[in-house]
Motif scaffolding. Structure first.
Motif, PDB file in Angstrom:
ATOM      1  N   VAL A 125      -2.067  37.263  13.547  1.00 38.03           N
ATOM      2  CA  VAL A 125      -0.647  37.126  13.215  1.00 38.03           C
ATOM      3  C   VAL A 125       0.082  38.217  13.982  1.00 38.03           C
ATOM      4  O   VAL A 125      -0.289  39.395  13.891  1.00 38.03           O
ATOM      5  N   GLU A 126       1.095  37.838  14.740  1.00 38.06           N
ATOM      6  CA  GLU A 126       1.785  38.818  15.566  1.00 38.06           C
ATOM      7  C   GLU A 126       3.292  38.630  15.487  1.00 38.06           C
ATOM      8  O   GLU A 126       3.794  37.564  15.088  1.00 38.06           O
ATOM      9  N   LEU A 127       3.988  39.682  15.842  1.00 43.87           N
ATOM     10  CA  LEU A 127       5.447  39.636  15.885  1.00 43.87           C
ATOM     11  C   LEU A 127       5.867  38.682  16.997  1.00 43.87           C
ATOM     12  O   LEU A 127       5.472  38.848  18.154  1.00 43.87           O
ATOM     13  N   ALA A 128       6.671  37.663  16.640  1.00 47.04           N
ATOM     14  CA  ALA A 128       7.059  36.653  17.626  1.00 47.04           C
ATOM     15  C   ALA A 128       8.172  37.142  18.545  1.00 47.04           C
ATOM     16  O   ALA A 128       8.215  36.779  19.728  1.00 47.04           O
ATOM     17  N   ARG A 129       9.065  37.956  18.013  1.00 46.33           N
ATOM     18  CA  ARG A 129      10.189  38.502  18.789  1.00 46.33           C
ATOM     19  C   ARG A 129      10.494  39.900  18.268  1.00 46.33           C
ATOM     20  O   ARG A 129      10.118  40.239  17.138  1.00 46.33           O
ATOM     21  N   PRO A 130      11.163  40.740  19.035  1.00 45.49           N
ATOM     22  CA  PRO A 130      11.482  42.093  18.558  1.00 45.49           C
ATOM     23  C   PRO A 130      12.246  42.046  17.238  1.00 45.49           C
ATOM     24  O   PRO A 130      13.069  41.153  16.995  1.00 45.49           O
ATOM     25  N   TYR A 131      11.964  43.043  16.405  1.00 46.49           N
ATOM     26  CA  TYR A 131      12.573  43.093  15.074  1.00 46.49           C
ATOM     27  C   TYR A 131      12.989  44.526  14.774  1.00 46.49           C
ATOM     28  O   TYR A 131      12.149  45.420  14.667  1.00 46.49           O
ATOM     29  N   ARG A 132      14.278  44.768  14.686  1.00 47.82           N
ATOM     30  CA  ARG A 132      14.843  46.071  14.304  1.00 47.82           C
ATOM     31  C   ARG A 132      14.170  47.219  15.054  1.00 47.82           C
ATOM     32  O   ARG A 132      13.761  48.215  14.476  1.00 47.82           O
TER      33      ARG A 132
END
Length: 347
Positions: A125-132
């Motif tokens: 499971v990975e971050l799909a797009r930059p977040y904060r």
């Protein structure tokens, strides 16, 4: 659900409400994706759950630690900084899906068409797009896969079924929850031996409890430390009714080639829930085993269930694990040697 569980969850919700605005404004410092053990079918369907938090890694449980250290770790598991609306990409066995965390930081997604290998398949499971301000993050995922050759699955409660909790003694349960650890909490005698024998040749276990997801790591650590077969630990995040029925229905739907044994206790609502499962899923349940833990065995609650019980599905109210083992042997689920091992552990 016991008053202690309701109180712990309500406390968490109030704390979250107080901190919600403050969290939105501050930068993310300890971005962390948490994955729970998932489960997948021989047909390639996978159910994945987890949570996204802005919290440092929890302290490791160590032997001989003080009760206060256990209290701090348990409290940290409930006083969490959830991250909502985090875009996530889930990949298992070549299947990919995108999802996002909810207001409490939880995520839940079902993938189809995955190439799975029994008994375990790894995913991510990975971050799909930059977040904060966070550009990249990922977490490993483990999926328990049911083998097409498996003979049956086992669905088990946890509290007062395998883990001595005292659910009916509210303050005693609360004390044990706060001050105990995965290394110190006590299983019922013979329970691990019984479950290892029932596991047979790769038959999958599914642990379904009314405990909150905050206790997932503790329960998984307890299972590992005490030698129980590992499997998905399916918990709850909100104080809502019908949780166990929904989780059991999910397991039966995802693993249609398996018949099941249901194991629970008489302390709360397992007999009624399991009776409902037997009625709604005819032909899928081989037996129901209920550990007797009531403070007042004469209260009539279990008997009201058994009086209307379907005779085609055995219902066994058991004083200990040895009673379950002997009955399971009569169904061809255990060998005489396995029964003797459970009896020796019970003493």
């Amino acid at each position: 659900m016991s008053r202690a569980r309701v109180g712990l969850t309500a406390l968490e919700r109030r704390w979250d409400a107080l901190l919600h605005v403050r969290r939105r404004r501050r930068p993310v410092r300890d971005f962390r994706i948490i994955t729970y053990l998932a489960h997948g079918s021989a047909e390639g369907t996978v159910v994945v759950r987890g949570r996204v938090l802005d919290d440092p890694e929890p302290a490791e449980t160590i032997a001989g630690e003080s009760a206060w250290a256990a209290v701090r770790r348990t409290a940290a598991g409930f006083v969490t900084n959830e991250l909502p609306d985090v875009p996530l990409r889930v990949e298992v066995g070549g299947a990919v899906a995108e999802t996002a965390s909810d207001v409490d930081g939880y995520f839940h997604v079902e993938l189809t068409g995955a190439a799975l290998e029994a008994p375990w398949t790894d995913g991510v499971v990975e971050l799909a797009r930059p977040y904060r301000g966070v550009e990249h993050a990922s977490a490993a995922l483990r999926v328990r896969v049911s083998d097409p050759a498996a003979r049956l699955g086992i669905i088990s409660d946890v509290d007062d079924t395998i883990l001595q909790t005292g659910v009916q003694r509210t303050w005693s349960m609360l004390k044990q929850t706060l001050t105990g650890s995965a290394l110190t909490r006590t299983p019922f005698a013979g329970a691990a031996e019984l479950y290892r024998a029932l596991e047979g040749h790769g038959d999958p276990f599914f642990y379904i409890s009314s405990s909150p997801w905050n206790l997932h790591d503790f329960l998984l650590g307890f299972l590992e430390h005490r030698g129980f077969p590992l499997g998905p630990v399916l918990l709850r995040d909100l104080v809502v009714g019908g949780h166990k029925r929904v989780r059991i229905d999910e397991v039966l739907r995802l693993h249609p080639h398996l018949d099941f044994v249901l194991i629970g206790d008489s302390g709360e609502h397992d007999p009624e829930i399991y009776a409902d499962v037997v009625r709604r899923h005819p032909g899928r349940i081989r037996a129901v085993y209920i550990r007797e833990v009531r403070l007042d065995p004469g209260d009539g609650r279990v008997e009201r269930v058994t009086d209307a019980w379907d005779a085609d599905v055995p219902f066994v109210l058991a004083a200990d694990s040895a009673v379950v083992a002997r009955h399971a042997a009569g169904l061809g689920l255990l060998t005489p040697d396995e029964v003797r091992a459970v009896e020796a552990a019970v003493g």
